[in-house]
Design an enzyme around this catalytic site. Structure first.
Site, short mmCIF file in Angstrom:
data_model
loop_
_atom_site.label_atom_id
_atom_site.label_comp_id
_atom_site.label_asym_id
_atom_site.label_seq_id
_atom_site.Cartn_x
_atom_site.Cartn_y
_atom_site.Cartn_z
N GLY A 63 0.80 -1.22 0.00
CA GLY A 63 0.00 0.00 0.00
C GLY A 63 0.83 1.27 0.00
O GLY A 63 0.67 2.13 -0.88
N ILE A 107 13.01 3.23 4.61
CA ILE A 107 11.96 3.29 5.62
C ILE A 107 11.32 4.68 5.54
O ILE A 107 12.00 5.69 5.65
CB ILE A 107 12.55 3.02 7.02
CG1 ILE A 107 13.19 1.63 7.08
CG2 ILE A 107 11.48 3.19 8.11
CD1 ILE A 107 12.26 0.47 6.78
N GLU A 139 4.02 -7.32 6.34
CA GLU A 139 3.98 -8.77 6.47
C GLU A 139 5.36 -9.37 6.73
O GLU A 139 5.48 -10.57 6.94
CB GLU A 139 3.37 -9.38 5.21
CG GLU A 139 1.91 -8.99 5.05
CD GLU A 139 1.37 -9.23 3.66
OE1 GLU A 139 2.04 -8.81 2.70
OE2 GLU A 139 0.29 -9.82 3.53
MO1 MOS Z 1 -2.92 -8.76 3.01
S1 MOS Z 1 -3.02 -10.70 3.64
O1 MOS Z 1 -3.01 -8.76 1.31
O2 MOS Z 1 -3.93 -7.76 3.83
#
Ligand code: MOS
Length: 730
Positions: free
Chosen positions: A513, A615, A691
């Site tokens: 994102g 970052i 993730e």
């Molecule tokens: Mo993720 S598991 O594409 O929010």
């Protein structure tokens, strides 16, 4: 509009010479005060004229013969009862399945919604709805029972079988061989904000307030379900109380809310109960995994095999890619990675935080620990020895790769030297203590995004994107990107997100994102800078932006005197993600104590060292990584969605019984982010981190448990009943 397709190295851009000092700065969230003072309006904060309550299936198969709604309709306050429309997919996701009309696929499937003047009236009446089921209602709930019938699934992101070389021969010829079977359980996202939708029609236009991760895609799915044009739907997710993948796609209550609102001619709001979130949205698949490693006596891996069997509803083509972390973590001349998909009659398996790596690396990284022990080589050293110089599966160069740096820096910082190579060596009162390590890797993804920036007459900069902030810090980091490029302090930037009226982005998911939408913001700012350069008659490259001033051509011009100006940017993936291997990396270290008599496990320390490109905000990035590591504690020690095999109901489908790490379970977590320059991933040079923190974290804990007490539990989570029989004193 300025457009960039990621086909070539990025080259230098304005972010590489920080002038405003915003990029990377550990700034607090711009929406923090609103959130802690109640000023942030979540979907549930939008009032409605009518309230819905959902009715869910109590059986796991067969079909709906009839829904008796007379009693519910006659109950006080009830406005309507809407049965589920036949023929619509069971799950509104990117992999939606289209079943038989009226089919029941699993316990918890949404079947109807009661709408009333109050929540209490709707809930009461929902209890008066009687569903008559037909057909065979027995279901398949245990992956172990159906694993033999698992099929080769269709490609999803990549094909289910991946490999190179002759792995069977390499394993057979290996000096040292480790073969181990692992299982990981189903898990639920259970974000703190349940799924909730508030729908209102104005003429033929529908507005939905709901907490979703990816708005453009979600709107398209909703439009299909409702049979209307997407352009007639406005989807608003200003604040989202957590997603973790459970709010990708759309959930069914949005359809009910839209239908009820159209029928009644008034706004309708419906929220899932916690049990409905567990039973009606999606889950992480349970997995059965087999890992085989072959190595030479001196510790060179020669063959890697990783086979995963996962579960989903019949007809759904999503499968948890357990072998994804195994693609390119270690050098080996051969590897074989397979995925098989078995049918179960349980709520859909979908994407959950680090789909693939989160469960797959529990297996791989524990097997590597077993190999280190078999070779009598330190597990950090073994990993460093097997560092590839190219992506070993595809033969591609890495865009950047900080794995070894993370392992070495982490070992130093954690005091790894103090670890005893063998278990049952360190005793602290009644506790065995031990240390474990695991690598972290998470594929780096990027997706198309647009953004707009506008300088307003009051000197404020508007930054606009439909990206959502699911608790990650999107509002803050996009402001930092724009402020850095245009030389504006944070106080002069307003970020508008989470609305399909704004330029479409990739949304929040896959850890892409911030990088995807942020790159679009960067291009929009460059577009704006080009316009300013034109207006001033100075080459854009000769302009410097700092503290609200545009400096160049022997002039310093206050930026607000140049309004109105707008910039528009768009980024698209190109060939770079196919020609260059892209991933974020890290190393997890854990120290645990295991009670010698009771088997109780306490995590005492955790360290994660990560290299994830640039970052954008050291504080929000750290929060993401810590959050992932806590997911890892849950995966190793507690989280497990249990199903009653006689009925298909979740035994612990609520936050009272589903074990998550609490504050008392979480030690001080130390996070280090190593600087990393990447010239391929995107113009921000930022890789995904959301993730990364979970990938491998649980394995470091499991390896520490073994190092403490000498018991290898390969069935996750490491429950006491799985540990106790192996403890000498228990
Ligand atoms: Mo993720 S598991 O594409 O929010």
């Amino acid at each position: 509009m300025k457009i960039l397709k990621l086909d070539a190295p990025i080259g230098e851009n304005r972010l590489d010479r920080s002038v405003q000092g915003l990029i990377g700065a550990p700034l607090p969230r711009t929406d923090g005060v609103a959130k802690v003072t109640g000023g942030a309006a979540y979907s549930a904060d939008h009032t409605a004229d009518a309230i819905g309550y959902l009715v869910t299936a109590t059986v796991a198969g067969g079909w709906v013969e009839a829904i008796d709604i007379a009693a519910a309709l006659a109950a006080p306050g009830v406005l309507a009862v809407l049965p589920r429309q036949p023929g619509l997919p069971a799950a509104l996701s990117t992999q939606a399945i289209v079943p038989e009309p009226r089919a029941v696929h699993h316990v918890g499937q949404l079947l109807a919604m009661v709408v009333a003047t109050s929540f209490e009236a709707a809930r009461h009446a929902a209890g008066l709805v009687t569903v008559h089921y037909g057909g065979d209602r027995a279901g398949r709930f245990d992956l172990a029972d159906v694993a033999d019938a698992a099929i080769v699934p269709p490609p999803f992101m990549f094909g289910p079988d991946q490999g190179t070389g002759d792995t069977g021969a390499a394993l057979a010829a290996a000096d040292v061989r480790v073969a181990a079977d692992f299982t990981t359980p189903a898990q639920s996202h259970a974000a703190i904000e349940p799924h909730i939708s508030r729908a209102a029609w104005e003429g033929d236009r529908l507005t939905i307030h709901a907490g979703y991760q990816m708005l453009a895609r979600g709107r398209a799915l909703l439009a299909t379900a409702l049979g209307i044009e997407a352009a007639r739907i406005r989807l608003i997710s200003t604040f989202v109380g957590g997603g973790f993948g459970g709010k990708t796609g759309m959930s069914w209550e949005s359809v009910f809310a839209a239908q009820a609102s159209r029928l009644l001619g008034r706004s309708v709001r419906v929220a899932m109960t916690r049990r409905q979130v567990f039973g009606a949205t999606s889950r992480r698949s349970d997995t059965i995994q087999h890992v085989e490693l072959g190595a030479t006596r001196d510790g060179r891996l020669t063959g890697i095999g990783h086979d995963g069997i996962v579960a989903n509803l019949p007809g759904d083509n999503f499968w948890e890619p357990t072998g994804m972390g195994t693609f390119d973590l270690y050098a080996a001349t051969s590897r074989s990675i397979t995925h098989r998909l078995a049918e179960v009659d349980m709520v859909r398996s979908g994407m959950m935080r680090a789909p693939g790596e989160a469960s797959g690396m529990l297996a791989l990284e524990c097997a590597v620990d077993e190999m280190a022990e078999a070779l009598d080589i330190d597990p950090v050293a073994l990993r460093v020895m097997n560092e590839p110089d190219r992506d070993p599966l595809h033969g591609r160069a890495f865009s950047s790769r900080g794995l070894v740096d993370c392992l070495e820096a982490g070992a130093e910082r954690f005091g790894w030297k103090a670890r005893s190579p063998r278990p049952l060596q360190n005793r602290d009162g009644g506790w065995w203590t031990g240390m474990g390590v695991a690598a972290a890797i998470r594929v780096n993804i990027f997706d198309s995004s647009e953004a707009r920036v506008r300088l307003a007459a009051d000197g404020m900069l508007m930054v606009e994107s439909d990206l959502t902030d699911i608790g990650t810090g999107s509002y803050t980091v996009l402001a930092q990107v724009a402020g850095e490029l245009l030389g504006l302090p944070m106080a002069r930037i307003r970020v508008a997100l989470g609305d399909t009226d704004l330029p479409a982005s990739a949304g929040s998911g896959g850890s892409y994102g911030a990088a995807s939408a942020g790159s679009a913001v960067l291009l929009a700012c460059e577009d704006l800078i080009d316009r300013i350069a034109e207006q001033l008659g100075v080459a854009a490259a000769d302009l410097t932006f700092k503290d609200g001033m545009v400096i160049g051509g022997n002039h310093a011009t206050p930026i607000e005197t140049l309004v109105p100006l707008a910039g528009h940017g768009r980024v698209e993936p190109g060939t770079s993600n196919r020609t260059i291997s892209q991933a974020a990396h890290g190393a997890h270290f854990a120290e645990v104590a295991v009670n010698a008599v009771t088997g109780e496990i306490r995590v005492r320390r955790m360290l994660g060292v990560f290299a994830a490109g640039r970052i954008l905000n050291a504080r929000t990035a750290r929060s993401q990584l810590v959050g992932g590591m806590i997911f890892g504690i849950g995966a190793a020690l507690g989280e497990e969605l249990l199903v009653d095999r006689s009925s298909g109901r979740f035994v612990n489908g609520d936050l009272g019984d589903y074990l998550l790490p609490t504050h008392a379970d979480v030690p001080d977590i130390d996070v280090v982010m190593l600087p990393e320059h990447d010239d391929h991933v995107n113009p921000l040079r930022a890789k995904g981190i959301g993730e990364l923190g979970i990938s491998g974290a649980g394995a470091a804990i499991a390896n520490a448990v073994y190092n403490a007490c000498g018991v290898r539990v390969r069935d996750f989570p490491i429950r006491l009943d799985r540990l106790l029989s192996g403890l000498p004193e228990a």
